[in-house]
Write a protein that holds these residues in place. Sequence first.
Motif, PDB file in Angstrom:
ATOM      1  N   LYS A   1       0.781  -1.102   0.044  1.00 26.02           N
ATOM      2  CA  LYS A   1       0.060   0.061  -0.192  1.00 26.02           C
ATOM      3  C   LYS A   1       0.883   1.292   0.099  1.00 26.02           C
ATOM      4  O   LYS A   1       0.339   2.464  -0.262  1.00 26.02           O
ATOM      5  CB  LYS A   1      -1.086   0.153   1.286  1.00 26.02           C
ATOM      6  CG  LYS A   1      -0.280   0.033   2.394  1.00 26.02           C
ATOM      7  CD  LYS A   1      -1.281   0.060   3.707  1.00 26.02           C
ATOM      8  CE  LYS A   1      -0.655   0.292   4.980  1.00 26.02           C
ATOM      9  NZ  LYS A   1       0.103  -0.937   5.496  1.00 26.02           N
ATOM     10  N   ASN A   2       1.996   1.207   0.395  1.00 28.90           N
ATOM     11  CA  ASN A   2       2.955   2.433   0.415  1.00 28.90           C
ATOM     12  C   ASN A   2       3.628   2.759  -1.014  1.00 28.90           C
ATOM     13  O   ASN A   2       4.154   3.704  -1.004  1.00 28.90           O
ATOM     14  CB  ASN A   2       3.996   2.137   1.479  1.00 28.90           C
ATOM     15  CG  ASN A   2       3.528   1.953   2.888  1.00 28.90           C
ATOM     16  OD1 ASN A   2       2.708   2.606   3.277  1.00 28.90           O
ATOM     17  ND2 ASN A   2       3.986   0.909   3.628  1.00 28.90           N
TER      18      ASN A   2
ATOM     19  N   ALA B   1      -7.365   0.895  -4.229  1.00 21.68           N
ATOM     20  CA  ALA B   1      -6.477   2.101  -4.380  1.00 21.68           C
ATOM     21  C   ALA B   1      -6.176   2.511  -5.412  1.00 21.68           C
ATOM     22  O   ALA B   1      -6.507   3.463  -6.074  1.00 21.68           O
ATOM     23  CB  ALA B   1      -5.600   2.088  -3.071  1.00 21.68           C
ATOM     24  N   TYR B   2      -5.487   1.438  -6.136  1.00 20.06           N
ATOM     25  CA  TYR B   2      -5.047   1.540  -7.692  1.00 20.06           C
ATOM     26  C   TYR B   2      -6.139   2.080  -8.700  1.00 20.06           C
ATOM     27  O   TYR B   2      -5.939   2.702  -9.372  1.00 20.06           O
ATOM     28  CB  TYR B   2      -4.356   0.608  -8.133  1.00 20.06           C
ATOM     29  CG  TYR B   2      -3.191   0.245  -7.409  1.00 20.06           C
ATOM     30  CD1 TYR B   2      -2.239   1.071  -6.609  1.00 20.06           C
ATOM     31  CD2 TYR B   2      -2.282  -1.260  -7.611  1.00 20.06           C
ATOM     32  CE1 TYR B   2      -1.206   0.928  -5.936  1.00 20.06           C
ATOM     33  CE2 TYR B   2      -1.015  -1.484  -6.932  1.00 20.06           C
ATOM     34  CZ  TYR B   2      -0.534  -0.394  -6.270  1.00 20.06           C
ATOM     35  OH  TYR B   2       0.411  -0.880  -5.654  1.00 20.06           O
TER      36      TYR B   2
ATOM     37  N   HIS C   1       4.167   3.698  -4.365  1.00 17.73           N
ATOM     38  CA  HIS C   1       3.559   5.048  -4.963  1.00 17.73           C
ATOM     39  C   HIS C   1       4.284   5.375  -6.249  1.00 17.73           C
ATOM     40  O   HIS C   1       3.680   6.082  -6.993  1.00 17.73           O
ATOM     41  CB  HIS C   1       3.168   6.146  -4.189  1.00 17.73           C
ATOM     42  CG  HIS C   1       4.584   6.862  -3.549  1.00 17.73           C
ATOM     43  ND1 HIS C   1       5.105   7.861  -4.259  1.00 17.73           N
ATOM     44  CD2 HIS C   1       5.377   6.623  -2.407  1.00 17.73           C
ATOM     45  CE1 HIS C   1       6.350   8.166  -3.479  1.00 17.73           C
ATOM     46  NE2 HIS C   1       6.429   7.152  -2.524  1.00 17.73           N
TER      47      HIS C   1
ATOM     48  N   ARG D   1      -5.501  -7.456   1.978  1.00 23.16           N
ATOM     49  CA  ARG D   1      -4.179  -6.384   1.960  1.00 23.16           C
ATOM     50  C   ARG D   1      -4.187  -6.158   0.284  1.00 23.16           C
ATOM     51  O   ARG D   1      -3.885  -4.998  -0.091  1.00 23.16           O
ATOM     52  CB  ARG D   1      -2.865  -6.810   2.285  1.00 23.16           C
ATOM     53  CG  ARG D   1      -2.758  -6.672   3.821  1.00 23.16           C
ATOM     54  CD  ARG D   1      -1.687  -7.324   4.494  1.00 23.16           C
ATOM     55  NE  ARG D   1      -1.462  -7.098   5.867  1.00 23.16           N
ATOM     56  CZ  ARG D   1      -0.567  -7.880   6.534  1.00 23.16           C
ATOM     57  NH1 ARG D   1       0.249  -8.605   5.838  1.00 23.16           N
ATOM     58  NH2 ARG D   1      -0.545  -7.623   7.763  1.00 23.16           N
TER      59      ARG D   1
ATOM     60  N   GLU E   1      -7.322  -4.379  -0.614  1.00 21.29           N
ATOM     61  CA  GLU E   1      -7.330  -3.019  -0.427  1.00 21.29           C
ATOM     62  C   GLU E   1      -6.391  -2.246  -1.459  1.00 21.29           C
ATOM     63  O   GLU E   1      -6.767  -0.969  -1.960  1.00 21.29           O
ATOM     64  CB  GLU E   1      -6.889  -2.840   1.043  1.00 21.29           C
ATOM     65  CG  GLU E   1      -6.581  -1.424   1.602  1.00 21.29           C
ATOM     66  CD  GLU E   1      -5.941  -1.413   2.923  1.00 21.29           C
ATOM     67  OE1 GLU E   1      -5.211  -0.415   3.227  1.00 21.29           O
ATOM     68  OE2 GLU E   1      -5.888  -2.352   3.710  1.00 21.29           O
ATOM     69  N   THR E   2      -5.390  -2.553  -1.496  1.00 21.44           N
ATOM     70  CA  THR E   2      -4.406  -2.065  -2.633  1.00 21.44           C
ATOM     71  C   THR E   2      -4.878  -1.842  -4.015  1.00 21.44           C
ATOM     72  O   THR E   2      -4.761  -0.785  -4.485  1.00 21.44           O
ATOM     73  CB  THR E   2      -3.125  -2.812  -2.496  1.00 21.44           C
ATOM     74  OG1 THR E   2      -2.327  -2.848  -1.207  1.00 21.44           O
ATOM     75  CG2 THR E   2      -1.783  -2.098  -3.517  1.00 21.44           C
TER      76      THR E   2
END
Length: 187
Positions: A79-80, A127-128, A82, A120, A123-124
Amino acid sequence: MTTEQLYNELNYVNHSREKRLYYSKMLQEKPNLIPSLLDILFRVDDKISPRATWVFEFMCNEDITIIAPYLDTFTANIKNVHLDSAVRPIAKICEFLAKAYTSKTDNYIKLILTETHKERIIETCFAYMINDEKIAPKAYSMNTLFLLGKEYDWVHPELALILERDFHLQSSGFKARARHILKKIKK
């Protein structure tokens, strides 16, 4: 080889298949270096970090079980990530995991991918999908979400909502993949 020596080696990795394959093979022959590779990979603000993701993606493509001992670390930190050039391979690795997990044939990933790992990844990938990412990470993410959504009944409706909402704003590549996924969801 120390982490810093590996870090220096990664300066020689570029987008060429040849370089990524060379370092992927080197690390497959020296699996004790994988924790160092992941350490560099998750230095998310470092310009060398994407190079580590390129190598790790090649390794996982060759043999997805190579990630097995590192699933906790990998899924806790994705998730970190970027930087654009690192997000694409991370999304691709998530897709590799989802494909292995949902495969009709038995494999090791099916045995070890936990609820936490899957959550996880989901969730990631969401987010994308909602962030301003390029088409490739979105395409890999929508496929990952579709595959894992077979197990989580709330994922497909959320994914369909995002795809339909963003459809007219996206590129033709996004639209083609979205149409394909939406068709599968509605079956």
